[in-house]
Motif scaffolding. Structure first.
Motif, PDB file in Angstrom:
ATOM      1  N   MET A  10       0.580  -1.366  -0.036  1.00 16.16           N
ATOM      2  CA  MET A  10      -0.331  -0.161  -0.509  1.00 16.16           C
ATOM      3  C   MET A  10       0.748   1.331  -0.010  1.00 16.16           C
ATOM      4  SD  MET A  10      -3.092   1.027   2.448  1.00 16.16           S
ATOM      5  CE  MET A  10      -2.009   1.204   4.219  1.00 16.16           C
ATOM      6  N   LEU A  11       0.577   2.475  -0.839  1.00 13.67           N
ATOM      7  CA  LEU A  11       1.354   3.710  -1.185  1.00 13.67           C
ATOM      8  C   LEU A  11       0.417   4.549  -0.383  1.00 13.67           C
ATOM      9  CD1 LEU A  11       3.878   5.677  -1.539  1.00 13.67           C
ATOM     10  CD2 LEU A  11       2.133   5.251  -4.102  1.00 13.67           C
ATOM     11  N   CYS A  12       0.779   5.499   1.045  1.00 12.18           N
ATOM     12  CA  CYS A  12       0.006   6.946   0.965  1.00 12.18           C
ATOM     13  C   CYS A  12       0.615   7.751   1.149  1.00 12.18           C
ATOM     14  CB  CYS A  12       0.117   6.559   3.366  1.00 12.18           C
ATOM     15  SG  CYS A  12      -1.307   5.159   3.485  1.00 12.18           S
ATOM     16  N   PHE A  13       0.063   8.507   0.378  1.00 11.39           N
ATOM     17  CA  PHE A  13       0.802  10.390   0.468  1.00 11.39           C
ATOM     18  C   PHE A  13      -0.284  10.874  -0.207  1.00 11.39           C
ATOM     19  CE2 PHE A  13      -1.982   7.942  -3.277  1.00 11.39           C
ATOM     20  CZ  PHE A  13      -2.881   9.441  -3.601  1.00 11.39           C
ATOM     21  N   ARG A  21      -4.493   9.752   1.810  1.00 14.30           N
ATOM     22  CA  ARG A  21      -5.170   9.325   0.269  1.00 14.30           C
ATOM     23  C   ARG A  21      -3.278   7.775   0.332  1.00 14.30           C
ATOM     24  NH1 ARG A  21      -4.661  14.167  -4.048  1.00 14.30           N
ATOM     25  NH2 ARG A  21      -3.273  14.858  -2.335  1.00 14.30           N
ATOM     26  N   SER A  22      -4.448   6.862   0.274  1.00 11.00           N
ATOM     27  CA  SER A  22      -3.973   5.466  -0.452  1.00 11.00           C
ATOM     28  C   SER A  22      -4.044   4.596  -1.302  1.00 11.00           C
ATOM     29  CB  SER A  22      -4.124   4.929   1.209  1.00 11.00           C
ATOM     30  OG  SER A  22      -5.321   4.374   1.229  1.00 11.00           O
ATOM     31  N   VAL A  23      -3.218   4.109  -2.338  1.00 12.20           N
ATOM     32  CA  VAL A  23      -3.834   2.894  -3.018  1.00 12.20           C
ATOM     33  C   VAL A  23      -2.883   1.531  -2.681  1.00 12.20           C
ATOM     34  CG1 VAL A  23      -3.882   5.169  -4.787  1.00 12.20           C
ATOM     35  CG2 VAL A  23      -1.742   4.247  -4.421  1.00 12.20           C
ATOM     36  N   CYS A  24      -3.939   0.776  -3.623  1.00 15.81           N
ATOM     37  CA  CYS A  24      -3.036  -0.076  -3.368  1.00 15.81           C
ATOM     38  C   CYS A  24      -3.004  -0.921  -5.357  1.00 15.81           C
ATOM     39  CB  CYS A  24      -4.081  -1.915  -2.860  1.00 15.81           C
ATOM     40  SG  CYS A  24      -4.124  -1.162  -0.881  1.00 15.81           S
ATOM     41  N   PRO A  25      -2.190  -0.783  -5.761  1.00 12.10           N
ATOM     42  CA  PRO A  25      -2.082  -1.034  -6.891  1.00 12.10           C
ATOM     43  C   PRO A  25      -1.853  -2.493  -7.496  1.00 12.10           C
ATOM     44  CG  PRO A  25      -0.470   0.582  -6.794  1.00 12.10           C
ATOM     45  CD  PRO A  25      -0.959   0.406  -5.723  1.00 12.10           C
TER      46      PRO A  25
END
Length: 826
Positions: free
Chosen positions: A1-4, A29-33
């Motif tokens: 997971m990437l938080c930014f 915000r966070s994303v899980c590519p």
């Protein structure tokens, strides 16, 4: 997971569809590519992501463009990338295998020039300059040098190809970091070097003066620094145990000291005290830290675009927790923090308990006991072993980072009086390595090529460890290899600048007893070997020119032992083989005042200095004037008469008939004993004091000094008999020994002197008297009665055959002393 969090960016960066972006509190915000992000970096113009070895970059909005670009995959052919660092305008990429690629504004990638097949393990990127660290410890730099950020000479204009930072040669670097226009390097033992722009004190040196060469940050000495991060104009360091120091620009609160002032010295971030910080990273004007144990991230500094993650558009001068999504505290582990221009990122891995970084910074190659075991076990093919031997032993930095004393973190205490090496491990490892002839031969070959490259002006004390390691290695070699490498090592020691030599001497003074004695023995053996070759080779002056190197090192070590009150005595430094050489000199009748060629005076002076240092009596007709001149005492008319008796009548005639013209007499004496021999004598004097301690010589009066070097004629043969010891089957009442002393009593005075010369190499009595002559007698077994007595002059050892009667013994002794000089036949 990437938080930014931070400045507005394209929703999801193009890594996921916009509707897959999760929005949390405080603008986070966070994303899980689908393809896991292995590494990423954010700079002023770009943000880059690595997934499955492939790189995608996104151009960030700027003053010239109010929207982000599209996520674009770089065309890299067959290169798989493991690290990316984004700087001011472009980025630097590091491929698996060590290849470096540069990405410019147009996102075109090209290989970096000037690497020459070097394997890079770390990269760093500033606004307009970059750095790379190779596996063998070389630091390479390129880009602009407006403030000295490349660490090259002051007027260097910068370079588009990689340049080697020579001043850090030999330093075993653990990490490199680049800021706006400043740079840092961290050694394996926690020594911090900074250089470049220093307008806000971002180098931590206590001032605001730029530095063009790497400079040690003394304020961080022994703080056990394990990582460094550079911002636009500030710097943060992390110590083992979790203490954070910051310094430089504090105008936005990015130092975390409850103020907005600049700091010119490293200062602890007190609000984080006791938190055991695990990571620290600097953005342009803000700082992020993480505490792995509590899964917390703290931020401080500029938050005007939300980059602090606290939901406020405000600057904060103290650390404040980031409002991370709830799932981060339960399902994920913080792996890496990234602080950019106006953005912040946190990479999380869904592997609780695994706190290793996805792409950890690799360290330089160093030597350890396990590596040697692999070399010797045969588990690695010879081609691989040979390659690794070349990598380690061709690099002073690799050697200097080897065998560190890690127990109780002792190597972090490295200083001028503590080298940080584990000598027990060094000795056992090199002893093990020396047993494999193939491996040790390859090591010798590589070390011979490495030694000439050693930096005579080392930047730090760690770079001097090689001078402590190599003697331990050389001691295990065969004689020829040992002498050659010892000579090369001595040459490099003597080339060190005075400050570095002082540090090395301090390290010597702290060596374990066996290592210090081994050091003495190494250079003593090398000296003895050359002296023996000189004596056998009729004074080969080419060999003689190499001897002063060993003598100077021995003198340095001797002075160290005296100052440090070490248990090593003066007798440990005595080179007995000098007696044999002096005997050759005497028989060849080479006299300093008569026939030595001009260019040999310096070398002859060394020989005589060695004789003094070894308390050896020199059988040469030195006049008193020589000793006066060595002690800076003005020679007199009487000295001239002693020097040349034929002048006796003339000089006294001058003296009595022209006593009123004393000025003429003085000038005549001065010309004969000073001016006419000035050039030759100065060379002799220079050589003499190269081989012995000037302070010890100056303790004597001229007559006493002559007695020390030339000896006296106060013979006491009873003392010689009392001090004699017997070996083998001999004892004081043995019939052969009784006959020997009866024969000795019957010798004439001149024959007794000849026997002393036969036994010791000198016919005069040492300054300490006959008690200093300790004869040893042992039986010399022979099948005939024709064998003559033999003497080993180095040890005053008499090999005496067991003759059938006293008459034969007497005849053979007289024959021996009349026709032989120890081992040297006339």
């Amino acid at each position: 997971m990437l938080c930014f969090w931070g400045a507005q960016v394209r929703e999801g960066f193009g890594l996921v569809q916009p509707d897959k972006v999760k929005h949390g509190n405080s603008g986070i915000r966070s994303v899980c590519p689908k393809s896991k992000v292995q590494d990423m970096s954010a700079g002023r113009s770009f943000v880059g992501f690595i997934r499955d070895g492939q790189v995608s970059v996104l151009r960030l909005r700027s003053e010239d463009c109010d929207h982000d670009g599209k996520l674009t995959q770089l065309q890299l052919k067959n290169d798989r990338i493991r690290l990316i660092l984004c700087g001011g305008d472009g980025a630097v990429l590091l491929a698996y295998g060590g290849k470096v690629l540069i990405m410019d504004k147009s996102i075109v990638c090209r290989p970096l020039k000037g690497l020459d097949n070097r394997q890079v393990i770390q990269i760093a990127c500033g606004d307009h300059h970059s750095m790379a660290l190779t596996t063998d410890g070389q630091l390479l730099v390129w880009g602009e040098n407006s403030h000295g950020q490349l660490g090259l000479e002051k007027d260097h204009p910068g370079s588009s190809s990689a340049q080697h930072v020579q001043s850090l040669s030999g330093i075993p670097l653990a990490q490199i970091s680049a800021g706006g226009d400043h740079s840092f390097g961290l050694s394996l033992s926690g020594v911090v070097f900074g250089w470049g722009k220093n307008s806000a004190g971002q180098l931590g040196l206590g001032d605001t003066t730029d530095r063009h060469i790497p400079t040690v940050v003394n304020s961080l000495h022994r703080k056990k620094t394990v990582s460094i991060s550079c911002g636009g104009e500030h710097t943060a360091t992390l110590s083992k145990g979790g203490t954070v120091f910051t310094f430089g620009s504090g105008g936005s609160g990015q130092l975390g000291h409850k103020s907005f002032k600049d700091e010119h010295h490293p200062r602890v971030v007190a609000e984080l005290w006791g938190s055991e910080v695990s990571q620290v990273t600097c953005g342009r004007h803000h700082t992020l830290v993480s505490v792995a144990s509590s899964k917390l991230i703290y931020s401080f500094g500029c938050g005007m675009q939300g980059q602090l993650g606290n939901g406020k558009i405000i600057n904060k001068s103290v650390p404040f927790p980031v409002n991370l999504p709830t799932e981060c505290n339960h399902d994920y582990t913080i792996e890496k923090l990234i602080a950019g221009e106006n953005h912040s990122f946190a990479l999380f891995f869904k592997e609780p308990g695994n706190e290793s970084k996805p792409n950890p910074s690799r360290g330089i190659l160093t030597l350890d006991d396990r590596m040697i075991d692999r070399w010797l076990s045969g588990s690695d093919p010879w081609k691989v072993v040979k390659k690794n031997i070349n990598k380690v032993f061709s690099s002073a930095a690799s050697l200097n980072g080897s065998f560190l004393k890690t127990s109780c973190d002792e190597h972090y205490q490295t200083s001028e009086d503590h080298c940080g090496l584990d000598f027990d491990l060094v000795k056992t490892s090199f002893a093990k390595l020396s047993k494999n002839e193939r491996s040790i031969s390859e090591v010798v070959k590589v070390v011979q090529q490495m030694l000439p490259s050693l930096n005579p002006n080392p930047a730090g004390v760690e770079s001097l460890r090689v001078y402590l390691l190599l003697p331990e290695l050389i001691r295990h070699l065969q004689e020829q290899q040992r002498t050659e490498l010892t000579e090369a090592l001595a040459s490099k020691i003597l080339q060190l600048n005075p400050d570095a030599r002082k540090v090395l001497e301090m390290n010597w003074s702290k060596l374990p007893d066996d290592c210090l004695k081994g050091l003495v023995k190494l250079f003593k053996k090398a000296s003895a070997n050359l002296i023996g070759r000189m004596a056998a080779d009729t004074m080969n002056w080419d060999i003689m020119t190499r001897l002063p190197k060993f003598v100077q090192i021995l003198q340095m070590v001797y002075q160290v032992c005296c100052r440090a009150n070490r248990s090593i005595t003066k007798s440990d430094f005595i080179i007995n083989e000098i007696n044999d050489l002096l005997d050759v000199v005497r028989t060849k009748k080479w006299c300093i005042w008569l026939s030595v060629e001009k260019e040999k005076y310096f070398l002859f002076g060394i020989l005589c200095g060695l004789a003094f240092n070894n308390t050896s009596v020199v059988h040469l007709p030195f006049p008193l004037a020589l000793f006066k001149k060595l002690l800076n005492v003005k020679p007199s008319l009487e000295d001239l008469i002693e020097f040349s008796p034929v002048l006796d009548e003339k000089c006294y005639c001058f003296y009595f008939n022209f006593c009123y013209r004393t000025d003429f007499v003085d000038k005549y004496v001065d010309y004969i004993l000073n001016k006419s021999v000035e050039e030759a004598f100065e060379e002799f004097k220079r050589g003499f004091f190269k081989a012995c301690d000037r302070c010890m010589v100056e303790m004597f009066e001229p007559e006493e000094l002559r007695g020390v070097l030339v000896g006296n004629e106060e013979y006491d043969w009873d003392i010689l008999k009392q001090n004699t010891t017997y070996e083998g089957s001999f004892y004081a009442k043995h019939p052969t020994i009784i006959s020997f002393w009866e024969v000795f009593e019957e010798l004439t005075p001149n024959e007794k002197k000849a026997f002393l010369l036969f036994l010791t190499g000198f016919e005069k009595v040492p300054i300490l008297g006959m008690s200093a002559v300790k004869m040893r007698v042992r039986p010399l077994f022979s099948f005939t009665q024709d064998h003559l007595p033999q003497a080993l002059t180095c040890h005053s050892l008499l090999d005496l055959p067991v003759y059938q009667n006293k008459e034969t013994l007497k005849a053979k002794v007289i024959e021996a002393i009349n026709h032989k000089r120890g081992f040297w036949e006339e």
